[in-house]
Scaffold this active site. Sequence first.
Site, short mmCIF file in Angstrom:
data_model
loop_
_atom_site.label_atom_id
_atom_site.label_comp_id
_atom_site.label_asym_id
_atom_site.label_seq_id
_atom_site.Cartn_x
_atom_site.Cartn_y
_atom_site.Cartn_z
NE ARG A 103 -2.24 7.85 28.07
CZ ARG A 103 -2.13 6.64 26.85
NH1 ARG A 103 -0.59 6.66 27.00
NH2 ARG A 103 -3.21 6.27 26.35
CG HIS A 130 -6.26 2.73 27.60
ND1 HIS A 130 -6.46 3.71 27.28
CD2 HIS A 130 -5.30 1.73 27.16
CE1 HIS A 130 -5.87 4.50 26.41
NE2 HIS A 130 -4.67 2.94 25.89
CG ASP A 220 -1.67 -4.66 28.07
OD1 ASP A 220 -0.55 -3.83 26.81
OD2 ASP A 220 -1.55 -3.60 29.25
CB CYS A 259 -4.14 -1.57 23.73
SG CYS A 259 -3.09 -2.09 24.60
NE ARG A 287 -7.56 4.81 21.82
CZ ARG A 287 -6.10 5.26 22.56
NH1 ARG A 287 -5.42 4.35 22.74
NH2 ARG A 287 -6.33 5.91 23.40
N1 CP Z 1 -2.27 2.35 22.91
C1 CP Z 1 -2.07 3.68 23.33
O1 CP Z 1 -2.53 3.80 24.10
O2 CP Z 1 -1.46 4.24 22.69
P1 CP Z 1 0.09 5.48 23.29
O3 CP Z 1 0.15 4.91 25.48
O4 CP Z 1 0.63 5.29 22.50
O5 CP Z 1 -1.03 6.79 23.59
N1 NVA Z 2 -1.29 -1.74 30.01
C1 NVA Z 2 -0.44 -0.98 29.00
C2 NVA Z 2 -1.09 0.01 27.70
C3 NVA Z 2 -0.57 0.61 27.16
C4 NVA Z 2 -1.51 1.80 26.35
C5 NVA Z 2 0.58 0.07 30.30
O1 NVA Z 2 -0.56 0.54 30.94
O2 NVA Z 2 1.29 0.83 30.25
#
Ligand code: CP
Ligand code: NVA
Length: 310
Positions: A103, A130, A220, A259, A287
Site C-alpha cells: 500500500r 484499489h 468514497d 469502501c 475483502r
Molecule cells: N477500504 C479500505 O481499504 O480500508 P482500509 O484503508 O482500512 O484498509
Molecule cells: N480513496 C480512499 C480509499 C480508502 C480505502 C483513499 O485513498 O484514502
Amino acid sequence: MTHFLSIEELSKESLWKLIDNAAALKNERKHGEHQEKPLTGQTWAMIFTKASTRTRVSFEVGIRELGGSVMFLSSNDIQLGRGEPIKDTARVLGRMVHGAVIRTFNQQDVIDFADYSGIPTINALTDDAHPCQILADLLTIRERLGTWDGKKIAFVGDGFNNMSRSWMWAAKRLGFELSIAAPKSCLPPQAYIDALSADNVSITTDATEAVKNADVINTDVWLSMGQEDQSEKEALFGDYQVNAELLKHAQSAHIVLHCLPAYRGKEITENVLEGHADVIFQQAENRLHAQKAVLAKLASYGQTFREMLT
Ligand code: CP
Ligand code: NVA
C-alpha cells in the site's frame, strides 16, 4: 497472472474466475478450515506507507488461513522510510519472501517492486487504483443483486481517485453501466476517458442524473489519503453527498456501497450509512474472501519463483 496490480490489467475471464473463487472460499470458510492451503511454507511481506484497518487485517488473516506466514512492515520501520529506493527494497525482499502486498502512493512503485523483486506483488491501494476493494465490491453486488449484468452503478464523489478509476476499469471489462458524478475539477481528464474508451461509462457533474434509476450507489471519501492538506477541496462536494434525498432517484431496491472508512456528514449521512450498514459491512468482510482468491491464484508463482532462486 503473476501480479495483481490493477483491474485494468485483468481480463473479463480473470475477474469472473477470481470472484467465483472468492465465493467458493467464503462458503468453505463457513464450514471450517480450508481443505487446501496454497500458501503453506510461504512467507509474505506487507509493506504499507499509508494507514489501513480493513486491508491490513484481511490480508493478515487471509494469508494465515491459507497456510502462510506474514510480516507487516510499516514504511516507518524499514529503510524505505529513510529513502532506500523501492528497487533495492524489492531486490532484498525478493530473495527472502514468497510474495508482497503493498500500500503506497505511486502506482509506479508497485510496478517497480513487482519488476525488481520478481515475486508475486499485490496492490493494496495506490493513488491510482484499489483493485482489491473492487473485487470485494463485485462479490457483494453479486451476492445482493445476483449479477452486475444489466445493472446501473453510480459513483458519487471524487471522480478521479483510486476507487472511481478502478470502477471505470471494472465497467470497461465487465460491461455494466457506470455513471460517475463529481465536481468539474474532480472529473477524469479527457485523455483518461479517451484511453478508457468505454461507451458504458458516463461522466457528469449532476449527482441526481448519475443516481437516476441506479441499482448500486457507491461513494468514497472526498479527500483520499495523502490529500489531508487539501481541505479547501471539500467545499466543492456540497452537492455530492449520498443522502436520503439523493437516493430517492435510485431504483427502489438499490444498495449503497462504501469502501470505508466513512466520514458521516460529509460524503454520506449517518442515516444512509446506518440504514445500509448490513451491506456495507458485508462489503468490508468480502475483502477477506476476495483477497484470498488473489493469494491462492498467485501462490504457485511465488513458490516457483523461490525454487528458481535456490
Ligand atoms: N477500504 C479500505 O481499504 O480500508 P482500509 O484503508 O482500512 O484498509
Ligand atoms: N480513496 C480512499 C480509499 C480508502 C480505502 C483513499 O485513498 O484514502
